[in-house]
Design an enzyme around this catalytic site. Structure first.
Site, short mmCIF file in Angstrom:
data_model
loop_
_atom_site.label_atom_id
_atom_site.label_comp_id
_atom_site.label_asym_id
_atom_site.label_seq_id
_atom_site.Cartn_x
_atom_site.Cartn_y
_atom_site.Cartn_z
N ARG A 148 3.29 0.44 -5.41
CA ARG A 148 3.11 -0.10 -4.09
C ARG A 148 2.00 -1.02 -3.86
O ARG A 148 1.76 -1.71 -2.77
CB ARG A 148 3.06 0.68 -2.84
CG ARG A 148 4.42 1.94 -2.75
CD ARG A 148 4.31 2.80 -1.70
NE ARG A 148 4.34 2.23 -0.43
CZ ARG A 148 5.43 1.65 0.32
NH1 ARG A 148 6.68 1.99 -0.36
NH2 ARG A 148 5.58 1.34 1.23
N GLU A 198 16.68 -15.45 -12.95
CA GLU A 198 16.02 -14.18 -13.24
C GLU A 198 15.18 -13.97 -14.27
O GLU A 198 14.26 -13.68 -14.43
CB GLU A 198 17.27 -13.08 -13.19
CG GLU A 198 17.05 -11.84 -13.32
CD GLU A 198 15.87 -11.10 -12.47
OE1 GLU A 198 15.47 -11.54 -11.38
OE2 GLU A 198 15.48 -10.00 -12.70
N LYS A 246 11.49 -13.07 -14.44
CA LYS A 246 10.98 -11.96 -15.41
C LYS A 246 9.70 -12.50 -16.15
O LYS A 246 8.72 -11.61 -16.23
CB LYS A 246 12.01 -11.36 -16.12
CG LYS A 246 13.06 -10.58 -15.78
CD LYS A 246 12.63 -9.09 -15.27
CE LYS A 246 12.17 -9.24 -13.71
NZ LYS A 246 12.94 -9.00 -12.81
N CYS A 271 0.91 -1.25 -0.04
CA CYS A 271 0.07 -0.14 -0.04
C CYS A 271 0.81 1.27 0.10
O CYS A 271 1.99 1.28 0.46
CB CYS A 271 -0.90 0.14 1.21
SG CYS A 271 -1.71 -1.50 1.47
N HIS A 290 18.45 -34.33 -13.89
CA HIS A 290 17.89 -34.87 -12.55
C HIS A 290 16.40 -34.60 -12.34
O HIS A 290 16.14 -34.63 -11.38
CB HIS A 290 18.70 -34.26 -11.55
CG HIS A 290 20.30 -34.52 -11.65
ND1 HIS A 290 20.84 -35.93 -11.40
CD2 HIS A 290 21.22 -33.65 -11.66
CE1 HIS A 290 22.29 -35.80 -11.73
NE2 HIS A 290 22.38 -34.80 -11.63
N ASN A 298 -0.67 1.30 6.05
CA ASN A 298 0.08 0.39 5.26
C ASN A 298 0.69 -0.44 6.32
O ASN A 298 1.53 -0.08 7.22
CB ASN A 298 1.10 1.27 4.81
CG ASN A 298 2.13 0.62 3.99
OD1 ASN A 298 3.57 1.09 3.69
ND2 ASN A 298 2.23 -0.61 3.83
N GLY A 299 0.62 -1.81 6.21
CA GLY A 299 0.81 -2.71 7.00
C GLY A 299 -0.10 -3.82 7.46
O GLY A 299 -0.93 -3.74 7.00
N LYS A 323 5.63 -3.69 -5.92
CA LYS A 323 6.90 -3.46 -6.05
C LYS A 323 7.82 -3.49 -4.84
O LYS A 323 9.08 -3.98 -4.50
CB LYS A 323 7.57 -1.97 -6.85
CG LYS A 323 8.94 -1.94 -6.91
CD LYS A 323 9.34 -1.27 -8.34
CE LYS A 323 10.54 -0.95 -8.75
NZ LYS A 323 11.07 -2.46 -9.31
N GLU A 344 6.63 -13.02 -14.08
CA GLU A 344 5.89 -11.94 -13.25
C GLU A 344 4.97 -11.14 -14.16
O GLU A 344 4.07 -10.56 -13.72
CB GLU A 344 6.66 -11.26 -12.16
CG GLU A 344 7.84 -10.59 -12.70
CD GLU A 344 9.01 -10.07 -11.63
OE1 GLU A 344 8.63 -9.78 -10.49
OE2 GLU A 344 9.94 -9.55 -12.09
N TRP A 349 -2.78 -2.66 -1.77
CA TRP A 349 -2.60 -4.12 -1.89
C TRP A 349 -3.11 -4.99 -1.06
O TRP A 349 -2.62 -5.10 0.09
CB TRP A 349 -0.80 -4.21 -2.11
CG TRP A 349 -0.39 -5.53 -2.70
CD1 TRP A 349 -0.25 -5.89 -3.95
CD2 TRP A 349 -0.14 -6.60 -1.86
NE1 TRP A 349 0.03 -7.22 -4.13
CE2 TRP A 349 0.38 -7.63 -2.90
CE3 TRP A 349 -0.01 -7.11 -0.61
CZ2 TRP A 349 0.62 -8.91 -2.44
CZ3 TRP A 349 0.42 -8.21 -0.31
CH2 TRP A 349 0.69 -9.24 -1.28
C1 G6P Z 1 9.14 -7.41 -4.88
C2 G6P Z 1 9.29 -7.06 -6.17
C3 G6P Z 1 10.60 -7.68 -6.81
C4 G6P Z 1 11.83 -7.50 -6.04
C5 G6P Z 1 11.44 -8.09 -4.56
C6 G6P Z 1 12.69 -7.65 -3.56
O1 G6P Z 1 8.73 -8.87 -4.98
O2 G6P Z 1 7.97 -7.29 -7.11
O3 G6P Z 1 10.78 -7.06 -7.91
O4 G6P Z 1 12.93 -7.91 -6.62
O5 G6P Z 1 10.24 -7.41 -3.95
O6 G6P Z 1 12.63 -6.32 -3.53
P1 G6P Z 1 13.95 -5.22 -3.00
O7 G6P Z 1 13.36 -3.87 -3.01
O8 G6P Z 1 14.21 -5.74 -1.69
O9 G6P Z 1 14.98 -5.52 -4.00
#
Ligand code: G6P
Length: 607
Positions: free
Chosen positions: A27, A480, A484, A2, A503, A99-100, A602, A487, A73
């Site tokens: 957020r 990674e 990507k 949030c 394996h 938020n929290g 994010k 997500e 969120w």
């Molecule tokens: C969320 C984001 C990711 C990010 C992760 C860690 O899941 O969607 O993109 O890698 O948090 O975030 P940070 O800000 O700690 O790198």
């Protein structure tokens, strides 16, 4: 997660709140709402969906010189208008955004229900506003303090009361809050982005802080009601940095920015004369660094992948044993703090709850934890024992791209510094620096593949499952790449070490499951080529990312993306860019919301 905003001042309050929420939408974006106070009346407007729904519904000229807003969120309770914030108390005179997570909300709710309170929403947040109402006897701040003393969990709060014109009360515990100082106006936000269009003067609230904000200023106290003096800081970034400019999406902008953001991570930090890196923010002298026997890295998501590359570099180049662990696992594992072990917390946002809480637990046990952080002034940056800012500039797209390559770049500097303290010669150090400085130019060449990658995305976007395969320093890059793709396009993708497919994962290979192989021309290339043959032999389509001129791989794979040649340590930087573009274009092909993918946020400030 949030996002929270607040404003008091002479501007059109709804407009300022909406602008702030727009900057905080990263957020969370499942619903949004605002409350504007005018002549002892609170006007609340909430809408389910992205902020544009609220923007359409809200009367932008709504009168009122103070207000609060929220972008959600969902944690407790579904995505409905009733569960959206702001929440009102039973008198309709107190409005609150949060938020929290309040962990003991069920107990508190039951207590209030026994007293006859009826709840409108399923949220944990509503208990806070009802408790304030219950304690309120004319002094809002006092009612807030009494309420906070009962809460267990995390919160960033902004509160309005219809009978207290022109004040906003803000409180923080575990969720970020920043106060913006203007002339005759004040701002509040979960992040400086919410106010950067209006002011650059900010105060970062700390856990336990309570602020009473009005148009003229603010009064900050701690949980013991003692006055807190805090320095006003000036934020440096420019508005253009948080705007898309000519790009259709932030993600594409941020992928292209890497040519410039990588140099920002190393510029001013290379000591060419001594062929090493100088990182003053570590707050450690060479003698202390020499005594480090082990490095441990904690992180989440993409930052965890960067940490994996970092551990590989520290071991291979600096010969320091290095391990990386998910921060969410560290905290509850009762970690053992070894002597002469240095910890790094890697986080783009500097607010990720898992990483922050793991860092605090490690520090509580006596560990030194250094941050590798992007967001200046964020909680991890402030609470760590020192560290290195990656300086990639604000990253807005939920899928992290430029922060990853800048985090990896900081690990090059750390590995170089440790290696030069131990065994690496001056000429070897010089060569490493020259290679690092040549990467941005090579990245421009990698970006020239964009149109080709877009065409590949057209061809492959309809597939339902993908494997991403790499080895050595590119194993985390395969993870990674898979992250990507899933997500932002919602295509199921898994990353593995190419060696590991025999394996288990090879059972998934069939003509409907493409494998994307990372094949740099390194010491493991021939082994990866054998793995390609194994996949081809079982009818699996193969896309290979390989170096320009690798004719064997070009012949073997169904499709190829070529990248410029760099030395082994630097391959992750050129290998990851095509994967970012591939995900972007697959998502586009499938009509996904690239910058704000479903269910994600994010900055994950909840555990
Ligand atoms: C969320 C984001 C990711 C990010 C992760 C860690 O899941 O969607 O993109 O890698 O948090 O975030 P940070 O800000 O700690 O790198």
């Amino acid at each position: 997660m949030c996002g929270i905003v607040g404003y008091c001042g002479p501007r059109a309050t709804p407009e300022v709140l909406l602008q702030g929420l727009k900057r905080l939408e990263y957020r969370g974006y499942d619903s949004a709402g605002v409350c504007v106070a005018h002549h002892g009346k609170l006007q609340v407007v909430k809408r389910v969906g992205k902020l544009r729904e609220l923007t359409l519904a809200l009367d932008h000229s709504l009168p009122g010189s103070y207000g609060i807003g929220h972008t959600r969120w969902a944690t407790h309770g579904g995505i409905t208008e009733t569960n959206a914030h702001p929440h009102l108390d039973r008198t309709g005179k107190i409005a609150l955004v949060h938020n929290g997570i309040i962990e003991n909300y069920e107990t508190l709710r039951a207590r209030l229900e026994n007293k006859g309170y009826r709840f409108q929403s399923e949220t944990d947040t509503e208990v806070i506003v009802q408790l304030i109402s219950d304690f309120y006897q004319g002094d809002l701040e006092d009612a807030v303090r009494q309420t906070l003393s009962l809460l267990k969990g995390t919160y960033g709060l902004a509160i309005l009361h219809a009978d207290h014109p022109d004040i906003i009360i803000a409180a923080r515990n575990g969720s970020p809050l920043v106060i913006g100082v203007g002339e005759g106006e004040m701002f509040l936000g979960s992040d400086v982005a919410a106010m950067v269009a209006y002011t650059r003067q900010v105060i970062y609230m700390e856990d336990g802080d309570i602020a009473v904000i009005d148009r003229q200023g603010y009064r900050l106290t701690n949980s013991f009601d003692r006055k807190v003096d805090k320095k006003i800081e000036t934020i440096s970034y420019q508005l253009e940095e948080i705007e898309k400019g000519a790009y259709p999406h932030f993600m594409l902008k941020e992928i292209h920015e890497q040519v410039h953001s990588i140099p920002r991570a190393y510029q001013g930090r290379i000591d060419h004369e001594n062929a090493t890196a100088k990182l003053g923010g570590l707050n450690m002298k060479s003698q202390q660094l020499l005594h480090i026997d082990r490095v441990k890295i904690i992180a989440a998501g993409t930052s965890w992948h960067a940490g994996m590359v970092g551990a590989y570099l520290l071991e291979s180049l600096a010969r320091i044993p290095a391990q990386v662990e998910l921060s969410s696992e560290v905290r509850y594992r009762n970690p053992i703090i070894e002597k002469n072990c240095l910890y790094f917390a890697v986080s783009q946002s500097g607010e990720t709850a898992d990483t922050l809480f793991a860092m605090r637990e490690l520090q509580r046990k006596g560990a030194t934890v250094l941050g590798i952080v992007n967001a200046v002034g964020s909680t991890i940056a402030r609470e760590s024992n020192g560290g290195v800012y990656i300086h990639s500039g604000p990253e807005i797209a939920v899928a992290s791209t430029k922060a990853f390559t800048s985090q990896v770049t900081v690990f090059y500097l750390l590995a170089l510094m440790f290696a030069r303290l131990r065994h690496l010669s001056w000429p070897e150090g010089k060569k490493f620096i020259a290679e690092l400085e040549s990467v941005p130019g090579k990245l421009s060449l990698a970006l020239e593949q964009e149109a080709h990658i877009q065409a590949l995305a057209k061809k492959y976007a309809a597939y339902k499952d993908f494997l991403f395969l790499g080895r050595g320093i590119n194993f985390p890059v395969a993870l990674e790449g898979a992250l990507k793709l899933k997500e932002i396009s919602y295509i199921h993708a898994e990353g593995f070490s190419a060696a590991e497919i025999k394996h288990g994962p090879i059972a998934l290979i069939n003509p409907e499951t493409p494998s994307l192989f990372l094949v740099p021309n390194d010491s493991l290339r021939d082994k990866v080529v054998s793995n390609i043959n194994e996949v081809k032999g079982r009818g699996g389509p193969v896309i290979a990312v390989c170096e320009d001129g690798d004719t064997e791989v070009m012949r073997l794979a169904d499709d190829v993306i070529t990248v410029p040649s760099v030395s082994e340590f630097f391959t992750p930087l050129v290998m990851v860019v095509p994967l970012q573009l591939f995900s972007y274009y697959c998502a586009l092909e499938l009509g996904r919301d690239v910058d704000q993918p479903r269910n994600l946020a994010k900055s994950v400030t909840v555990e």
